[in-house]
Design an enzyme around this catalytic site. Structure first.
Site, PDB file in Angstrom:
ATOM      1  N   ASP A 240       0.843  -1.185   0.000  1.00 13.53           N
ATOM      2  CA  ASP A 240       0.000   0.000   0.000  1.00 13.53           C
ATOM      3  C   ASP A 240       0.889   1.250   0.000  1.00 13.53           C
ATOM      4  OD1 ASP A 240      -2.865   1.098   0.554  1.00 13.53           O
ATOM      5  OD2 ASP A 240      -1.588   2.160   1.984  1.00 13.53           O
ATOM      6  N   ASN A 248      -2.905  13.025  -3.328  1.00 12.42           N
ATOM      7  CA  ASN A 248      -4.072  13.507  -4.091  1.00 12.42           C
ATOM      8  C   ASN A 248      -4.462  14.923  -3.677  1.00 12.42           C
ATOM      9  OD1 ASN A 248      -4.642  11.385  -5.867  1.00 12.42           O
ATOM     10  ND2 ASN A 248      -5.778  10.244  -4.313  1.00 12.42           N
ATOM     11  N   ASP A 257      -2.956   9.569 -10.017  1.00  9.54           N
ATOM     12  CA  ASP A 257      -3.063   8.481 -10.994  1.00  9.54           C
ATOM     13  C   ASP A 257      -1.709   8.181 -11.621  1.00  9.54           C
ATOM     14  OD1 ASP A 257      -5.744   8.309 -10.491  1.00  9.54           O
ATOM     15  OD2 ASP A 257      -6.376   9.367 -12.309  1.00  9.54           O
ATOM     16  N   GLU A 283      -4.926   2.333  -3.969  1.00  7.03           N
ATOM     17  CA  GLU A 283      -3.457   2.405  -3.990  1.00  7.03           C
ATOM     18  C   GLU A 283      -2.810   1.127  -3.469  1.00  7.03           C
ATOM     19  OE1 GLU A 283      -4.846   4.440  -0.126  1.00  7.03           O
ATOM     20  OE2 GLU A 283      -5.524   4.210  -2.189  1.00  7.03           O
TER      21      GLU A 283
END
Length: 362
Positions: A240, A248, A257, A283
């Site tokens: 992760d 973000n 992304d 993620e």
């Protein structure tokens, strides 16, 4: 009902799931041709013997045996490529039988009328190139036999009008079947390519290009079954991106992304050919490591963790990096697939609780 099941089993002899659909279709048609071939030749052979035409009857019954042998070949495990051998036997024996009927005239000169079954058989089993070549040779041979001066190379007599119209009509039928075979092959190829494309889309994550959950589940099931069968090591790693929400929020979702995609390629480049990597969700990434112990997986995880930490991303002339946490679990004999995934996920959360940017193994 039993007879129907017998016919279905007979026609599906040699059809197996491991073959591609076109191969299985060809095997089915080979069985169908041989079934029709030995059934028709047997009936006609017996009929010829009843009429006391012993030579024609014997030839037809011999052809019956050959057609049936082509079916038996598909049942055998002794041959490396039984379908190819069976198809060649059907095609060559059919052509030889037709040449015999042209030479002798069959019953009252009607033998040549059977040659129209040659084009579909030759083109289906041989394909466009080989089938057209075989048909060309066949037309050349029967033309020489039929148009040799004074019918000296024939066992019967045909009029010139009959011979010429027979050849013209045979060539017309051959061209039509060749066109049909060309269209069929092209259509099948387009359908196959579309099927592969849709299958790949169904198995892959559109953003990262990695396997998605469905694709990884299929890989995982296969490797899990193999490891259980041969008692091989098999390890999962759940990974992760740490504090991905910050990425973000600070740099935007487009950059987020980009990080997910770039990180997937980065992690993939550090794996072996037999290893698999999937974007498990958001993620998160899941690693499938066949024939790998937990100890060796831990070494790989540390290597990947450091590699990611040293990778920099750029946004508006500013550089930033991300870190990852990894949970590792070597699948035990008593584990199910879901239990193994849960244990790897549990170790990932332990890594998160202990400060992130680390690898934990149970």
């Amino acid at each position: 009902m039993d007879f129907k099941r017998f016919i279905q089993n007979h026609l599906n002899t040699g059809v197996v799931q491991s073959n591609d659909p076109e191969t299985n279709q060809q095997i089915f048609i080979a069985n169908l041709f041989s079934f029709i071939g030995y059934t028709v030749t047997f009936i006609m052979g017996i009929s010829a013997l009843i009429r006391q035409d012993y030579l024609l009857g014997s030839v037809l019954l011999l052809a019956c045996v050959i057609f049936f042998s082509s079916h038996l070949i598909l049942r055998s495990e002794r041959f490396e490529n039984p379908y190819k051998l069976s198809a060649n036997l059907v095609t060559s024996s059919l052509m030889i039988l037709m040449l015999y009927l042209v030479f002798t005239g069959g019953v009252n000169g009607t033998g040549p009328l059977w040659i129209y079954i040659v084009p579909p058989v030759a083109l289906f089993f041989g394909g466009m190139r080989k089938g057209t070549r075989n048909l060309g040779v066949f037309v050349l041979v029967i033309s020489v036999l039929m148009f040799y001066p004074n019918n000296e190379w024939l066992g019967t007599v045909y009029t010139f009008e009959f011979k010429s119209r027979l050849i013209y009509s045979f060539l017309t039928v051959s061209c039509l079947f060749a066109l049909y075979e060309y269209v069929r092959k092209n259509s099948f190829q387009r359908i196959k390519e579309m099927s592969q494309k849709f299958e790949k889309q169904a198995m892959c994550d559109p953003l990262s290009g990695l396997l998605n959950r469905r694709g990884m589940r299929e890989k995982l099931q296969n490797e899990f079954d193999r490891s259980q069968r041969y008692n091989n090591d098999l390890t999962l790693m759940m990974c992760d991106i740490d504090h991905f929400k910050v990425v973000n929020d600070k740099y935007g979702h487009d950059k987020g992304d980009e990080v997910i995609k770039s990180l997937g390629l980065n992690l993939q480049s550090g794996l072996r050919k037999q290893d698999s990597l999937a974007r498990w969700g958001g993620e998160e990434y899941l690693f499938l490591l066949p024939e790998t112990s937990g100890e060796h997986a831990m070494q790989l995880a540390e290597k990947l963790r450091k590699k990611v930490a040293n990778t920099q991303f750029k946004q508006n002339d500013k550089l930033f990096s991300v870190t990852i946490s990894i949970g590792i679990h070597q699948i035990a004999k008593t584990d199910t697939i879901n239990q193994a995934i849960t244990k790897a996920d549990t170790n990932l959360y332990r890594a998160k609780e202990q400060g992130r940017n680390r690898c934990i193994i149970d």
